[in-house]
Design an enzyme around this catalytic site. Structure first.
Site, mmCIF file in Angstrom:
data_model
loop_
_atom_site.group_PDB
_atom_site.id
_atom_site.type_symbol
_atom_site.label_atom_id
_atom_site.label_comp_id
_atom_site.label_asym_id
_atom_site.label_seq_id
_atom_site.Cartn_x
_atom_site.Cartn_y
_atom_site.Cartn_z
ATOM 1 N N CYS A 50 0.793 -1.237 0.000
ATOM 2 C CA CYS A 50 0.000 0.000 0.000
ATOM 3 C C CYS A 50 0.820 1.278 0.000
ATOM 4 O O CYS A 50 0.717 2.063 -0.934
ATOM 5 C CB CYS A 50 -0.956 -0.008 1.192
ATOM 6 S SG CYS A 50 -2.280 -1.195 0.963
HETATM 7 P P1 NAD Z 1 -4.296 -9.248 -4.291
HETATM 8 O O1 NAD Z 1 -3.386 -9.124 -5.440
HETATM 9 O O2 NAD Z 1 -3.882 -9.994 -3.058
HETATM 10 O O3 NAD Z 1 -5.683 -9.908 -4.767
HETATM 11 C C1 NAD Z 1 -6.353 -9.572 -5.951
HETATM 12 C C2 NAD Z 1 -7.170 -10.788 -6.391
HETATM 13 O O4 NAD Z 1 -7.973 -10.405 -7.505
HETATM 14 C C3 NAD Z 1 -6.313 -11.954 -6.879
HETATM 15 O O5 NAD Z 1 -6.661 -13.123 -6.159
HETATM 16 C C4 NAD Z 1 -6.683 -12.102 -8.381
HETATM 17 O O6 NAD Z 1 -6.686 -13.448 -8.807
HETATM 18 C C5 NAD Z 1 -8.075 -11.496 -8.391
HETATM 19 N N1 NAD Z 1 -8.522 -10.983 -9.702
HETATM 20 C C6 NAD Z 1 -7.879 -10.172 -10.565
HETATM 21 N N2 NAD Z 1 -8.652 -9.922 -11.648
HETATM 22 C C7 NAD Z 1 -9.826 -10.589 -11.460
HETATM 23 C C8 NAD Z 1 -11.019 -10.743 -12.221
HETATM 24 N N3 NAD Z 1 -11.182 -10.138 -13.412
HETATM 25 N N4 NAD Z 1 -12.009 -11.497 -11.709
HETATM 26 C C9 NAD Z 1 -11.855 -12.102 -10.512
HETATM 27 N N5 NAD Z 1 -10.737 -12.012 -9.754
HETATM 28 C C10 NAD Z 1 -9.732 -11.267 -10.214
HETATM 29 O O7 NAD Z 1 -4.712 -7.760 -3.894
HETATM 30 P P2 NAD Z 1 -5.021 -7.161 -2.428
HETATM 31 O O8 NAD Z 1 -3.767 -6.999 -1.643
HETATM 32 O O9 NAD Z 1 -6.170 -7.873 -1.843
HETATM 33 O O10 NAD Z 1 -5.475 -5.691 -2.847
HETATM 34 C C11 NAD Z 1 -6.692 -5.443 -3.511
HETATM 35 C C12 NAD Z 1 -6.937 -3.954 -3.521
HETATM 36 O O11 NAD Z 1 -7.115 -3.487 -2.171
HETATM 37 C C13 NAD Z 1 -5.781 -3.134 -4.086
HETATM 38 O O12 NAD Z 1 -6.311 -2.028 -4.759
HETATM 39 C C14 NAD Z 1 -5.025 -2.678 -2.851
HETATM 40 O O13 NAD Z 1 -4.311 -1.487 -3.069
HETATM 41 C C15 NAD Z 1 -6.155 -2.457 -1.878
HETATM 42 N N6 NAD Z 1 -5.814 -2.567 -0.460
HETATM 43 C C16 NAD Z 1 -4.946 -3.523 -0.050
HETATM 44 C C17 NAD Z 1 -4.636 -3.635 1.307
HETATM 45 C C18 NAD Z 1 -3.662 -4.671 1.789
HETATM 46 O O14 NAD Z 1 -3.250 -4.583 2.949
HETATM 47 N N7 NAD Z 1 -3.313 -5.668 0.987
HETATM 48 C C19 NAD Z 1 -5.233 -2.786 2.242
HETATM 49 C C20 NAD Z 1 -6.151 -1.844 1.794
HETATM 50 C C21 NAD Z 1 -6.433 -1.746 0.428
#
Ligand code: NAD
Length: 450
Positions: free
Chosen positions: A278
């Site tokens: 992040c």
């Molecule tokens: P991640 O990469 O762990 O997970 C994303 C998931 O989306 C993956 O499992 C992928 O297979 C899936 N995906 C991608 N395209 C897809 C589609 N078309 N259909 C279905 N599934 C699909 O990401 P994350 O860490 O969970 O982050 C997600 C969002 O949340 C980002 O924007 C991130 O900046 C934000 N965020 C993350 C955190 C954190 O601590 N990780 C905290 C707050 C916000």
């Protein structure tokens, strides 16, 4: 209520499981078949304290399931949350996944007249939901915005504390563009009795970025002061921080005379830089958006500049103290970007290990849970790195031990014999007095400082 969550990574999975635990029925959609299969078998694909137990309980209750079939999920819901990744590409947010999901949902809406609210939970730059997402759905559906709803509900969970953060948040931001979507968001979050902010979607998007940029500011500011303290000598920046923390504006004095010790104080500890999925990505994305809008973004530039230089501080100090790292055996303790997670994205250890490899060091690395992710992320330098299971067995042979992630188990280092070795505390996880007689090096304190 019944809802779909698209993207089952850290955010989507934790959100889905916690919403189901509060009584909603959640269909988690992911395009990755391996993730769907392991989740339905009750095995989370990410490490998060309490997640296996909560997943087992919501699966057993029948209120949680995972699927690859977005359209089958949309057949059953009026609210879909988008939680796919928004990685950084050359410092600019990559909205490919968000745009892709919006188009898939639009294609569904084309053939269905029900009003569905699409709520973005992924972190996206201000203006994304009401432009990129709206346009993608309109183009794919051939219908104007009033035929569907739009919302934005930023996520503030911290990896390592994700379940407790989602279950007991400090606030919930409900961004919306139409009253029906706000109504659905209100129903979704009715079980949470916490402060709620109701704003338009671009304000909701900005809240998330402003929050992260201001937190990252504290870290880079204290790191810059730490570097100066070390350069001057005779100052330990932790003593400086202790003095700053006596300011009642940072640390209010309670009626009983004790200090409030707000969590923000933990952002005033110097170290080898912030990482994770992040802070670096979000500050870069906001900076790029500002520059695209003709602003110089001087503050965000400075935050990132200081942060990018912090891992190099470790190498510089070690090179200075040893006269060169070639052939030195270096044990790197901690590979995750912070304790409590197996996430290594933008971890300072990635840069430290790569630089140690450039310098010709012999590298042994350890992490309680992030080794596999680290090995995959390291690329070239992986060939020069030996990964160990028990760090305790490696200390004796090491010339230098670097604590790069403050996992609690490394506290046991303070009882070990460090004669003839260097301990580099890159996270200020110890008191120098715990290593009397040892060459104890750290950020923000020159060797020889009492
Ligand atoms: P991640 O990469 O762990 O997970 C994303 C998931 O989306 C993956 O499992 C992928 O297979 C899936 N995906 C991608 N395209 C897809 C589609 N078309 N259909 C279905 N599934 C699909 O990401 P994350 O860490 O969970 O982050 C997600 C969002 O949340 C980002 O924007 C991130 O900046 C934000 N965020 C993350 C955190 C954190 O601590 N990780 C905290 C707050 C916000």
């Amino acid at each position: 209520m019944k809802l779909a969550v698209v993207g089952t990574g850290y955010v989507g999975l934790v959100s889905g499981v916690c919403l189901a635990a509060k009584g909603h029925t959640v269909l988690c959609v992911d395009k990755n078949p391996a993730i769907v299969a392991t989740l339905n078998a009750g095995r989370p694909h990410i490490f998060e304290t309490g997640l296996p137990e909560l997943l087992a309980s919501v699966l057993a209750s029948g209120r949680f399931s995972a699927t690859q079939d977005l359209y089958a999920a949309l057949d059953q819901v009026d609210l879909v949350i988008v939680a796919v990744g928004t990685p950084s590409k050359d410092g600019i947010i990559d909205l490919t996944y968000v745009d892709g999901v919006a188009r898939e949902i639009g294609a569904y809406i084309k053939n269905h007249d029900r009003h569905i609210s699409v709520v973005v939970k992924s972190t996206v730059v201000p203006g994304t939901t009401d432009t990129v997402v709206r346009i993608a759905i309109e183009q794919a559906s051939g219908k104007a915005f009033s035929a569907f709803g739009l919302g934005m509900n930023p996520e503030f969970l911290r990896e390592g504390d994700a379940i407790s953060d989602f279950s007991a948040p400090d606030r919930i931001v409900l961004g919306y563009e139409d009253p029906q979507t706000l109504e659905r968001l209100e129903e979704l979050y009715a079980p949470w009795d916490v402060d709620k902010l109701r704003v338009n979607t671009r304000t909701a998007e900005m809240v998330k970025y402003a929050n992260n940029a201001l937190l990252a500011t504290q870290i880079s500011a204290v790191n810059e002061i730490a570097n100066l303290a070390a350069a001057l000598g005779g100052i330990d920046v932790m003593d400086v921080v202790a003095g700053v923390q006596m300011d009642k504006r940072w640390n209010p004095i309670l009626p009983d005379g004790a200090r409030a010790k707000p969590h923000i104080l933990t952002y005033l500890v110097p170290g080898c830089g912030f990482g994770g999925s992040c802070f670096p990505k979000d500050v870069q994305a906001l900076r790029s958006q500002g520059m695209q809008n003709g602003l110089p973004m001087r503050m965000l530039n400075a935050i990132l500049d200081v942060n990018e230089g912090q891992p190099e501080q470790v190498i510089d100090i070690l090179r200075r103290e040893t006269g060169g790292l070639t052939g030195r055996r270096v044990l790197v303790l901690g590979l995750a970007f912070k304790p409590g997670t197996d996430d290594v994205r933008e971890s300072a250890s990635l840069k430290i290990v790569a630089r140690l490899a450039d310098e010709g060091a012999v590298i042994v690395a350890h992490d309680p849970i992030a080794t596999e992710n680290f090995r995959n992320a390291l690329n070239g330098a992986a060939a020069q790195t030996v990964f160990c299971e028990r760090w305790q067995d490696e200390v004796a042979a090491a010339d230098i031990v670097i604590v790069a992630t403050a996992w609690p188990e490394y506290q046991a280092l303070s009882g070990l014999d460090f004669s003839g070795k260097i301990l580099f505390d890159a996270r200020r996880a110890f008191m120098p007095s715990q290593f009397q007689g040892t060459k104890y090096l750290s950020i923000g304190r020159q060797m020889g400082t009492p």
